[in-house]
Design a protein around this motif. Structure first.
Motif, PDB file in Angstrom:
ATOM      1  N   LEU A 159       0.825  -1.206   0.000  1.00  0.00           N
ATOM      2  CA  LEU A 159       0.000   0.000   0.000  1.00  0.00           C
ATOM      3  C   LEU A 159       0.855   1.250   0.000  1.00  0.00           C
ATOM      4  N   ASP A 160       0.216   2.368  -0.268  1.00  0.00           N
ATOM      5  CA  ASP A 160       0.883   3.655  -0.191  1.00  0.00           C
ATOM      6  C   ASP A 160       1.182   3.991   1.265  1.00  0.00           C
ATOM      7  N   LEU A 161       2.235   4.772   1.484  1.00  0.00           N
ATOM      8  CA  LEU A 161       2.642   5.119   2.844  1.00  0.00           C
ATOM      9  C   LEU A 161       1.544   5.827   3.623  1.00  0.00           C
ATOM     10  N   SER A 162       0.650   6.500   2.941  1.00  0.00           N
ATOM     11  CA  SER A 162      -0.416   7.227   3.624  1.00  0.00           C
ATOM     12  C   SER A 162      -1.533   6.303   4.121  1.00  0.00           C
ATOM     13  N   GLN A 163      -1.495   5.023   3.755  1.00  0.00           N
ATOM     14  CA  GLN A 163      -2.570   4.100   4.111  1.00  0.00           C
ATOM     15  C   GLN A 163      -2.217   3.190   5.277  1.00  0.00           C
ATOM     16  N   TYR A 164      -1.068   3.387   5.887  1.00  0.00           N
ATOM     17  CA  TYR A 164      -0.713   2.640   7.088  1.00  0.00           C
ATOM     18  C   TYR A 164       0.196   3.504   7.957  1.00  0.00           C
ATOM     19  N   ARG A 165       0.267   3.140   9.226  1.00  0.00           N
ATOM     20  CA  ARG A 165       1.081   3.853  10.197  1.00  0.00           C
ATOM     21  C   ARG A 165       2.150   2.910  10.735  1.00  0.00           C
ATOM     22  N   CYS A 166       3.365   3.443  10.878  1.00  0.00           N
ATOM     23  CA  CYS A 166       4.503   2.631  11.311  1.00  0.00           C
ATOM     24  C   CYS A 166       5.107   3.221  12.582  1.00  0.00           C
ATOM     25  N   SER A 167       5.722   2.369  13.355  1.00  0.00           N
ATOM     26  CA  SER A 167       6.436   2.816  14.549  1.00  0.00           C
ATOM     27  C   SER A 167       7.699   3.553  14.133  1.00  0.00           C
ATOM     28  N   ASN A 168       8.055   4.564  14.890  1.00  0.00           N
ATOM     29  CA  ASN A 168       9.215   5.395  14.571  1.00  0.00           C
ATOM     30  C   ASN A 168      10.334   5.105  15.559  1.00  0.00           C
ATOM     31  N   SER A 169      11.543   5.018  15.062  1.00  0.00           N
ATOM     32  CA  SER A 169      12.696   4.737  15.907  1.00  0.00           C
ATOM     33  C   SER A 169      13.456   6.028  16.174  1.00  0.00           C
ATOM     34  N   THR A 170      13.798   6.245  17.433  1.00  0.00           N
ATOM     35  CA  THR A 170      14.581   7.423  17.815  1.00  0.00           C
ATOM     36  C   THR A 170      16.017   7.051  18.182  1.00  0.00           C
ATOM     37  N   SER A 171      16.435   5.858  17.764  1.00  0.00           N
ATOM     38  CA  SER A 171      17.795   5.407  18.083  1.00  0.00           C
ATOM     39  C   SER A 171      18.671   5.266  16.841  1.00  0.00           C
ATOM     40  N   CYS A 172      18.197   5.684  15.689  1.00  0.00           N
ATOM     41  CA  CYS A 172      19.001   5.598  14.469  1.00  0.00           C
ATOM     42  C   CYS A 172      19.363   7.005  13.996  1.00  0.00           C
ATOM     43  N   MET A 173      20.490   7.093  13.300  1.00  0.00           N
ATOM     44  CA  MET A 173      20.990   8.377  12.821  1.00  0.00           C
ATOM     45  C   MET A 173      20.351   8.716  11.476  1.00  0.00           C
ATOM     46  N   THR A 174      19.680   9.862  11.431  1.00  0.00           N
ATOM     47  CA  THR A 174      19.063  10.289  10.177  1.00  0.00           C
ATOM     48  C   THR A 174      20.048  11.027   9.283  1.00  0.00           C
ATOM     49  N   VAL A 175      20.991  11.747   9.908  1.00  0.00           N
ATOM     50  CA  VAL A 175      21.998  12.483   9.139  1.00  0.00           C
ATOM     51  C   VAL A 175      23.226  11.593   9.023  1.00  0.00           C
ATOM     52  N   ALA A 176      23.282  10.794   7.974  1.00  0.00           N
ATOM     53  CA  ALA A 176      24.390   9.864   7.756  1.00  0.00           C
ATOM     54  C   ALA A 176      24.459   9.575   6.272  1.00  0.00           C
ATOM     55  N   CYS A 177      25.596   9.175   5.816  1.00  0.00           N
ATOM     56  CA  CYS A 177      25.805   8.825   4.412  1.00  0.00           C
ATOM     57  C   CYS A 177      26.501   7.453   4.348  1.00  0.00           C
ATOM     58  N   PRO A 178      25.845   6.423   3.833  1.00  0.00           N
ATOM     59  CA  PRO A 178      24.466   6.421   3.308  1.00  0.00           C
ATOM     60  C   PRO A 178      23.435   6.507   4.419  1.00  0.00           C
ATOM     61  N   ARG A 179      22.214   6.801   4.043  1.00  0.00           N
ATOM     62  CA  ARG A 179      21.148   6.956   5.015  1.00  0.00           C
ATOM     63  C   ARG A 179      20.880   5.639   5.739  1.00  0.00           C
ATOM     64  N   LYS A 180      20.616   5.745   7.024  1.00  0.00           N
ATOM     65  CA  LYS A 180      20.378   4.570   7.842  1.00  0.00           C
ATOM     66  C   LYS A 180      18.919   4.124   7.723  1.00  0.00           C
ATOM     67  N   ARG A 181      18.701   2.832   7.904  1.00  0.00           N
ATOM     68  CA  ARG A 181      17.360   2.250   7.903  1.00  0.00           C
ATOM     69  C   ARG A 181      17.099   1.545   9.233  1.00  0.00           C
ATOM     70  N   TYR A 182      15.836   1.275   9.504  1.00  0.00           N
ATOM     71  CA  TYR A 182      15.440   0.539  10.697  1.00  0.00           C
ATOM     72  C   TYR A 182      14.218  -0.313  10.365  1.00  0.00           C
ATOM     73  N   ILE A 183      13.984  -1.344  11.190  1.00  0.00           N
ATOM     74  CA  ILE A 183      12.847  -2.240  10.998  1.00  0.00           C
ATOM     75  C   ILE A 183      11.664  -1.675  11.774  1.00  0.00           C
TER      76      ILE A 183
END
Length: 269
Positions: free
Chosen positions: A153-177
């Motif tokens: 589905l499109d991202l607007s059709q579901y809600r996901c848990s957000n992680s506050t333990s991963c670095m958003t400003v990084a190269c390459p960008r970090k991902r989380y489950i």
């Protein structure tokens, strides 16, 4: 003559005592024999009363094998509040095809063409009342949805848990489950709760415009680094007078390009 008399008297005495001793000895031997034979009789009796080895018990044609099973306690009757807990969020009297997914049971199948509309047979759950397009109240109805799995589905059709333990400003960008759940009014195939690998996109409340303005005006004193939570770099800029201006200029360019972000690894707002 005297010896002869003594011998005769002795034999007479022995002849009087012997029968008594003999009877007592025989009685003692008889008791011992009876005590010995008693266990033997018990063993023989037990053997004769039990079926012999190799002989099967008599079989009756009417006899049926009995299979015992553990006793399973009867389930307690659920209260109406527990069984109909979904009814509180299910609208009553509305159209059946607009009911939330938790209010209906559908027989979904996967032999449809991806991305194309497909019809499925659905039934409203117990206690849920709905109507079809003609306004008639009905329990069984047909639901038309797009043939795709929930994780597609499109991202607007579901809600996901957000992680506050991963670095958003990084190269390459970090991902989380992330654990995601489809919105109530959206219908799809497969599990409505699933896991997905997403980019780190949380924010700690730092504004990019504020950081850039501080870097231009007070960057020589390390105020921009202090604002972003980078205390060591801020102290370095403060005691080196902004690296004699060179460090200040570099920070203006890095913050303006978004390369230098908050120390907690979050995104600007």
């Amino acid at each position: 003559m005297v010896l002869k008399l003594i011998y005769v008297s002795t034999m007479a005495t022995v002849s009087q005592i012997w029968p008594f001793e003999r009877r007592r000895c025989l009685k003692a031997h008889g008791l011992i024999i009876l005590l010995f034979l008693d266990p033997c009789f018990q063993c023989v009796n037990g053997y004769l009363s039990s079926p012999h080895v190799g002989h099967e018990p008599p079989y009756s044609r009417d006899a049926q094998p009995v299979i015992t099973s553990p006793v399973v306690p009867a389930p307690s009757s659920a209260s109406p509040n527990d069984s109909d807990s979904y009814a509180s969020k299910c609208p009553s009297g509305g159209q059946c095809n607009r009911l939330p997914a938790d209010c209906i049971n559908c027989s979904y199948h996967h032999n449809c063409r991806y991305g194309k509309p497909a019809s499925f047979s659905c039934k409203a759950k117990r206690g849920v009342h709905c109507t079809v397009a003609s306004g008639k109240q009905q329990t069984n109805f047909s639901l038309s949805i797009t043939c795709q799995f929930c994780w597609q589905l499109d991202l607007s059709q579901y809600r996901c848990s957000n992680s506050t333990s991963c670095m958003t400003v990084a190269c390459p960008r970090k991902r989380y489950i992330a654990t995601c759940q489809v919105l109530d009014h959206v219908h799809c195939l497969g599990k409505r709760v699933f896991q997905k690998r997403l980019y780190c996109n949380w924010t700690g409340g730092y504004k990019w415009s504020t950081a850039l303005a501080i870097s231009i005006t007070l960057g020589g004193f390390g105020a921009d680094r202090f604002y972003l939570g980078q205390w060591r770099e801020g102290l370095g800029k403060l005691f080196s007078f902004g690296g004699l201006g060179i460090w200040t200029l570099i920070d203006v360019l890095l913050i303006g390009a978004g390369y230098v972000g908050p120390a907690d690894g979050s995104l600007y707002i």
